[in-house]
Design an enzyme around this catalytic site. Structure first.
Site, short mmCIF file in Angstrom:
data_model
loop_
_atom_site.label_atom_id
_atom_site.label_comp_id
_atom_site.label_asym_id
_atom_site.label_seq_id
_atom_site.Cartn_x
_atom_site.Cartn_y
_atom_site.Cartn_z
N HIS A 48 9.76 0.07 5.23
CA HIS A 48 8.86 1.18 5.55
C HIS A 48 8.26 1.86 4.32
O HIS A 48 7.36 2.68 4.44
CB HIS A 48 9.57 2.23 6.41
CG HIS A 48 10.50 3.08 5.60
ND1 HIS A 48 11.78 2.69 5.32
CD2 HIS A 48 10.32 4.27 4.98
CE1 HIS A 48 12.35 3.60 4.57
NE2 HIS A 48 11.50 4.57 4.34
C1 UD1 Z 1 8.61 9.12 5.34
C2 UD1 Z 1 9.04 9.52 3.95
C3 UD1 Z 1 10.04 8.53 3.39
C4 UD1 Z 1 11.19 8.33 4.35
C5 UD1 Z 1 10.63 7.91 5.69
C6 UD1 Z 1 11.70 7.67 6.71
C7 UD1 Z 1 7.34 10.73 2.66
C8 UD1 Z 1 6.37 10.65 1.54
N1 UD1 Z 1 7.92 9.56 3.03
O1 UD1 Z 1 7.85 7.92 5.23
O2 UD1 Z 1 10.56 9.01 2.17
O3 UD1 Z 1 12.07 7.35 3.84
O4 UD1 Z 1 9.75 8.93 6.15
O5 UD1 Z 1 11.20 6.95 7.79
O6 UD1 Z 1 7.57 11.80 3.18
N2 UD1 Z 1 3.98 7.58 12.17
C9 UD1 Z 1 3.90 7.40 13.53
N3 UD1 Z 1 4.90 7.96 14.30
C10 UD1 Z 1 5.91 8.67 13.77
C11 UD1 Z 1 5.98 8.82 12.37
C12 UD1 Z 1 5.00 8.27 11.58
O7 UD1 Z 1 3.01 6.76 14.05
O8 UD1 Z 1 6.76 9.17 14.52
C13 UD1 Z 1 2.91 7.03 11.32
C14 UD1 Z 1 2.16 8.17 10.63
O9 UD1 Z 1 1.15 8.70 11.40
C15 UD1 Z 1 1.66 7.47 9.39
C16 UD1 Z 1 2.78 6.48 9.08
O10 UD1 Z 1 3.50 6.28 10.28
O11 UD1 Z 1 0.49 6.75 9.64
C17 UD1 Z 1 3.68 6.97 7.95
O12 UD1 Z 1 4.34 8.20 8.30
P1 UD1 Z 1 4.71 9.30 7.20
O13 UD1 Z 1 5.47 10.38 7.83
O14 UD1 Z 1 3.52 9.66 6.42
O15 UD1 Z 1 5.65 8.56 6.16
P2 UD1 Z 1 6.83 7.50 6.39
O16 UD1 Z 1 6.33 6.16 6.02
O17 UD1 Z 1 7.49 7.61 7.71
#
Ligand code: UD1
Length: 360
Positions: free
Chosen positions: A206
């Protein structure tokens, strides 16, 4: 005497797991206000953890998921400031290294409310990772720094941070001890996916450095495809989006499934032949469970797991991944690097002492 108020800020999947054991202990001597930033918002990325770990619902939910880093962090910061101004907590408590951690830390620092950081002092020394920026900044505005390992204490000392630093062990170990028993009792994931103990590998990916780089993601998928075993791959929303958008192909031995809850992931880990991951939490869980871990990164914050011989850094190199899987079977000792499973209690005791001395 009225209870002191601690404001806990969480938002992403691993933070729910880390906060649960601390909140259970906090409840015995503090008033806890729980803020969920909404960074993770899908049922399978958020709510299921509250249910499984029997956490109470957040007092505030900010709905600040999605968007760019600045949009996400900025929205959280604005909303957290309003809450801190109205609740006026005695301490703010943040976990780990996500954008939610940084937003909570900045809001507390600007409001002049003392900040405690759980999982302080970790460093990858790779500033291209958003998590590294979040950690460094959070540590530098924290009054209490709760470190899981000796390496974390040393890292802070190198940056001149020696005050308020406590080695309390790792709350993930507390969480593991609590949740593993529940997982063994309740999880039916092996049966529902048709898996047998020791015969499959578990993969998760991830980190933005992997998922947002099609060449790296392709290399990882090729690496997983080269393994002579079934690979179960619960797929994070970020990773799913990337695999779809870039039209990447996935080998037949790789079984992609929706993200799973914590009890299911613990069961999948405990029974796996090998774990392949870029997650920090899973590197530690693999170590604690005695399962070999191949890390899909070039560096790690959890250096002890590599030094003890239970974790191999393979990056995204297909040969390194395949040869580690085929030829490397660790069997050495696993020293208790992560404390004694009572990190949450120590954190609460230190917080109590701190607030008592501030009042006197
Ligand atoms: C975040 C953290 C990372 C942690 C991880 C655990 C930061 C910079 N990164 O990364 O350190 O290890 O969480 O999982 O804070 N999304 C969904 N549904 C959700 C959550 C996210 O669709 O429930 C999508 C978001 O809209 C985005 C992508 O996934 O497009 C990434 O989500 P984001 O919260 O930005 O960062 P993570 O990759 O989850």
């Amino acid at each position: 005497m009225s209870l002191k108020t601690v404001c806990t800020i969480v938002g992403a999947r691993p933070q729910f797991i880390k906060a649960a054991p601390v909140s259970r202990v906090l409840a015995t001597s503090f008033r806890e206000i729980l803020i969920h930033t909404g960074q993770h918002y899908d049922y399978g990325m958020s709510e299921v953890f509250f249910e499984e770990m029997e956490m109470r619902s957040p007092d505030f939910h900010l709905g600040a998921g999605g968007g760019t880093h600045a949009e996400q962090t900025g929205k959280m910061l604005i909303e957290i400031e309003k809450i801190l101004n109205s609740v006026k907590p005695d301490y703010v408590l943040v976990y780990g290294d996500t954008n939610s951690t940084l937003a909570g830390a900045l809001a507390a620092a600007k409001a002049q409310i003392p900040l405690a950081h759980v999982e302080a002092g970790l460093r990858s020394y790779n500033r291209a990772m958003p998590e590294e920026i979040n950690r460094v900044l959070t540590d530098h505005v924290s009054s209490l720094l709760f470190c899981p390992t000796d390496a974390a204490i040393e890292n802070l000392a190198k940056e001149g941070i020696t005050e308020g630093v406590h080695r309390v062990g790792d709350v993930m170990y507390d969480a593991l001890l609590h949740n593993l028993a529940l997982a063994r009792e309740r999880s039916t994931i092996l049966k529902s996916l048709g898996l047998e103990k020791g015969t499959y590998a578990l993969a998760t990916v991830h980190r933005a450095a992997n998922t947002d780089n099609p060449a790296r993601m392709t290399a990882i998928l090729n690496g997983l495809g080269s393994i002579a075993a079934q690979v179960v791959f619960p797929i994070h929303p970020r990773t799913r989006k990337m695999v779809r958008e870039a039209g990447l192909s996935v080998s037949k031995n790789v079984m992609m499934v929706e993200p799973v809850g914590h009890l299911d992931v613990l069961t999948l880990q405990e029974n796996a032949n090998c774990i392949l991951t870029d997650s920090g939490g899973m590197q530690k869980e693999a170590y604690l469970l005695g399962v070999r871990c191949i890390t899909l990164r070039e560096e790690t914050e959890w250096v002890e797991t590599v030094q003890a011989g239970w974790n191999r850094l393979a990056g995204v190199d297909i040969n390194a991944i395949r040869s580690a899987f085929e030829t490397w079977y660790p069997s050495g000792e696993r020293p208790l690097f992560y404390g004694n499973g009572k990190a949450a209690e120590e954190i609460c005791q230190i917080l109590s002492r701190e607030l008592l001395s501030a009042a006197s």
